[in-house]
Scaffold this active site. Structure first.
Site, PDB file in Angstrom:
ATOM      1  N   ASP A 131      35.391  35.606  80.567  1.00  0.00           N
ATOM      2  CA  ASP A 131      34.908  36.375  79.424  1.00  0.00           C
ATOM      3  C   ASP A 131      35.381  37.820  79.613  1.00  0.00           C
ATOM      4  O   ASP A 131      35.036  38.460  80.612  1.00  0.00           O
ATOM      5  CB  ASP A 131      33.365  36.320  79.452  1.00  0.00           C
ATOM      6  CG  ASP A 131      32.741  36.499  78.091  1.00  0.00           C
ATOM      7  OD1 ASP A 131      33.256  37.307  77.326  1.00  0.00           O
ATOM      8  OD2 ASP A 131      31.720  35.838  77.825  1.00  0.00           O
ATOM      9  N   ASP A 233      35.156  39.263  74.228  1.00  0.00           N
ATOM     10  CA  ASP A 233      33.864  39.694  73.693  1.00  0.00           C
ATOM     11  C   ASP A 233      33.996  40.781  72.624  1.00  0.00           C
ATOM     12  O   ASP A 233      34.830  41.697  72.741  1.00  0.00           O
ATOM     13  CB  ASP A 233      33.055  40.263  74.877  1.00  0.00           C
ATOM     14  CG  ASP A 233      31.632  40.622  74.510  1.00  0.00           C
ATOM     15  OD1 ASP A 233      30.858  39.709  74.214  1.00  0.00           O
ATOM     16  OD2 ASP A 233      31.302  41.836  74.508  1.00  0.00           O
ATOM     17  N   GLU A 289      35.721  36.605  70.181  1.00  0.00           N
ATOM     18  CA  GLU A 289      34.414  36.612  69.512  1.00  0.00           C
ATOM     19  C   GLU A 289      34.541  37.596  68.354  1.00  0.00           C
ATOM     20  O   GLU A 289      34.649  38.804  68.571  1.00  0.00           O
ATOM     21  CB  GLU A 289      33.314  37.065  70.474  1.00  0.00           C
ATOM     22  CG  GLU A 289      31.944  36.886  69.839  1.00  0.00           C
ATOM     23  CD  GLU A 289      30.898  37.862  70.357  1.00  0.00           C
ATOM     24  OE1 GLU A 289      29.702  37.557  70.222  1.00  0.00           O
ATOM     25  OE2 GLU A 289      31.262  38.942  70.885  1.00  0.00           O
ATOM     26  N   HIS A 362      25.097  31.615  74.074  1.00  0.00           N
ATOM     27  CA  HIS A 362      24.011  32.314  74.774  1.00  0.00           C
ATOM     28  C   HIS A 362      23.341  33.392  73.916  1.00  0.00           C
ATOM     29  O   HIS A 362      22.410  34.043  74.373  1.00  0.00           O
ATOM     30  CB  HIS A 362      24.589  32.948  76.038  1.00  0.00           C
ATOM     31  CG  HIS A 362      25.655  33.952  75.717  1.00  0.00           C
ATOM     32  ND1 HIS A 362      26.887  33.595  75.207  1.00  0.00           N
ATOM     33  CD2 HIS A 362      25.665  35.300  75.786  1.00  0.00           C
ATOM     34  CE1 HIS A 362      27.601  34.680  74.983  1.00  0.00           C
ATOM     35  NE2 HIS A 362      26.882  35.737  75.330  1.00  0.00           N
ATOM     36  N   ASP A 363      23.834  33.612  72.689  1.00  0.00           N
ATOM     37  CA  ASP A 363      23.239  34.629  71.807  1.00  0.00           C
ATOM     38  C   ASP A 363      22.477  34.012  70.650  1.00  0.00           C
ATOM     39  O   ASP A 363      21.997  34.753  69.772  1.00  0.00           O
ATOM     40  CB  ASP A 363      24.340  35.510  71.187  1.00  0.00           C
ATOM     41  CG  ASP A 363      25.103  36.324  72.212  1.00  0.00           C
ATOM     42  OD1 ASP A 363      24.508  36.686  73.238  1.00  0.00           O
ATOM     43  OD2 ASP A 363      26.293  36.588  71.976  1.00  0.00           O
TER      44      ASP A 363
END
Ligand code: NOJ
Length: 591
Positions: A131, A233, A289, A362-363
């Site tokens: 990431d 990210d 993302e 995870h969000d």
């Protein structure tokens, strides 16, 4: 040439080995498959290391814990692991605040542990995907420590510094994504710095070529270690527009920084450079993302002329918070909107490009709560969503626990929550006049901690996650819902996932086929076809809690091959039932 003659010729040719394996492909299937890359035919498993498995007893997951459970991921059939950040970090945002881009945080282990993870994963045909958090660093990062000292140091221009307005207030009225102003005052420099997220996550200044070079070098460091790709990210925020106030969108007088800065013109110039310097020509995949990048933008972001192999586009995830609203102003949505959002991505990447398929990370809340009516049976909903996930066109991303059907938690007090955005959004709800009980309802639904409770490996204390005290409580359903129990049970959510992954792997239409939606107006059923040559798969999923009738003509001549409910009624789907049909076997077909 007729299909039969083609197949005869194909079988006689030197490449007839495929046919021996029972995979007689049609001409277009062969050519479609020929162009397909490894990351388009595998599922990707996402690990949130802090919550995955703890081997030291300190209550925090670690890299040796991931190695310990690699066979779980292998048995699911995933060929890549997206690892959320394991770099050195003060963990204000669980690793999305990086203090050293080329080191491993001691809480997660050592660089030797990381190297062993890459090797052990490779032995199981799994690649590790890192990431990259390049929009911002931690305020603990030496780069920021130097930058903030004065206006003349060598890194003075590595972050985004601005003077106060004449009245001393922040340069703009932008609200950070976690709540509160996006600007924090730094007394040492006598200036404000910008942070899209928490004050401890200052935004890097991509306009500065030295910054870009340092970031590219960090990515190359991990490529040298043999990683299989990157998730990048918060990438739509790296290019900043003019620093101007926006029209306030909430009672706090601020406007979301997302509205003001996401996907600003000029961003693609940075990203093309990033691609050329780091990714181009390598056998890896990249997935950006890209909250704020719309389906219509995708042709410039992915595919031949794009910058990444895939981007996470969020319109289907943001249905209740369409315009970046705060959690306390959700909008109701209908199934047709979810389908339309997914279709838009499918359409935008149909001819050129590829997309990830995802319903959790995870969000996000757990998908069984997010996409189904309240009161939906958890296991049925999990299987329904899995069926869509693994039969849509694109690379399926499975988030840890999703394969076991995990659901949201609902802890009584905001103090029970660790997630920095839950706390910020709770405060916003109170300021907007909601009572603490009402504010907690929003937290229960949207909190990122829903996805961060520890993995449930078995029915021992703390679900086998740790021998110590877990950093976040384990979901109280772990005694029944855990990897060990589900691996033994043929009817479990995990068993359904394994069947689907295998089914997808062995069906050309799912690996390489086109996509066509059926019944677009239907508010209960999501129905679509995947087709390559004469291979065709039909998916039917009932998202509602009522029975749904299937128009007979869409299943005529098709063979039911997977059914989550096996209800025996040909033209009726039970609540949450998921079915997969194959075109009936044709003469000459090996399957
Ligand atoms: C997106 C990540 O997925 C999220 O967890 C993080 O808080 C923000 N970016 C900031 O890095």
């Amino acid at each position: 040439m007729t299909m039969k003659r083609f197949l005869r010729k194909f079988a006689k040719s030197g490449i007839a080995a495929l046919a021996c394996a029972g995979m007689l492909l049609t001409a277009s299937a062969v050519s479609a498959e020929g162009r397909i890359k490894w990351w388009q035919t595998t599922a990707v498993y996402q690990i949130y290391p802090k919550s995955f498995a703890d081997t030291t007893g300190n209550g925090v997951g670690d890299i040796p814990g991931i190695i310990r459970h690699l066979d779980h991921i292998r048995s699911l059939g995933a060929g890549a692991i997206w690892l959320t950040p394991v770099y050195s970090s003060p963990m204000v945002d669980n690793g999305y605040d990086i203090s050293d881009y080329t080191d491993i945080d001691p809480a997660y282990g050592t660089m030797e542990d990381f190297d062993r993870l890459v090797t052990e994963a490779q032995k199981r045909n799994i690649r590790i995907v890192m990431d990259l958090v390049f929009n911002h660093s931690s305020d603990n990062n030496l780069w920021f420590q130097e930058s903030k000292q004065n206006r003349t140091n060598p890194k003075a221009d590595w972050y985004i510094w601005r003077d106060a307005k004449p009245d001393g207030s922040a340069p703009t009225n932008w609200r950070s994504i976690f709540g509160g102003s996006a600007w924090t005052w730094c007394a040492e420099r006598g200036q404000y710095y910008l942070h899209t997220f928490a004050p401890q996550q200052p935004d890097l200044n991509w306009e500065n070529p030295e910054v870009r070079r340092a970031l590219y070098d960090a990515a190359l460091f991990w490529l040298d270690k043999g990683v299989g790709g990157f998730r990048i990210d918060a990438i739509p925020y790296i290019k900043k527009p003019a620093f101007r106030d926006g029209i306030p969108d909430d009672a706090d007088g601020l406007v979301s920084i997302h509205t003001m800065t996401a996907n600003t013109p000029g961003i693609l110039d940075f990203l093309h450079e990033f691609k050329n310097e780091v990714f181009a020509g390598r056998d890896i995949f990249t997935v950006g993302e890209a909250n704020g990048v719309q389906p219509k933008d995708l042709p410039r972001w992915v595919g031949e002329n794009g910058v990444f192999d895939m981007v996470f586009e969020f319109s289907h995830m943001n249905l209740s918070l369409k315009n970046g609203e705060t959690w306390c102003h959700p909008t109701p949505w209908k199934l047709t909107e979810l389908k339309a959002a997914l279709n838009a991505t499918q359409e935008a990447t149909r001819e050129n490009g590829w997309c990830p398929v995802f319903f959790e990370n995870h969000d996000q809340p757990r998908c069984v709560n997010h996409f189904f009516p309240e009161g939906a049976d958890r296991e049925k909903a999990a299987k329904a969503m899995a069926t869509v996930l693994l039969t849509l066109r694109g690379t399926p991303f499975i988030y840890e626990g999703q394969e076991l059907g995990f659901s949201n938690v609902a802890w009584p007090s905001i103090r029970d929550y660790d997630d920095i955005s839950s706390r910020g959004q709770y405060e916003i709800a109170l300021k907007d006049g909601f009572s603490p009980t009402e504010a907690m309802k929003f937290v229960h639904f949207f909190s990122r901690d829903n996805a961060r409770t520890p993995m449930q490996w078995d029915d021992s204390p703390n679900a086998g996650f740790t021998t110590g005290t877990p950093w976040l409580p384990v979901h109280d359903d772990y005694a029944l819902q855990n990897a060990e129990a589900e691996a033994r049970d043929d009817r479990s959510v995990f068993a359904w996932y394994r069947r689907l992954v295998e089914f997808r792997r062995s069906h050309p239409a799912l690996r390489a086929g086109g996509y066509e939606e059926l019944l677009p107006e239907n508010e209960q059923i999501f129905a679509f076809l995947r087709t390559v040559g004469s291979h065709q798969i039909l998916t039917l999923v009932n998202f509602s809690l009522e029975e749904a009738s299937i128009p007979e003509e869409i299943i005529a001549g098709r063979k039911l091959v997977m059914d989550s409910e096996e209800n025996g009624q040909k033209t009726v789907l039970q609540p949450l039932e998921a079915r997969i049909y194959e075109i009936a076997k044709q003469e000459g077909s090996a399957r």
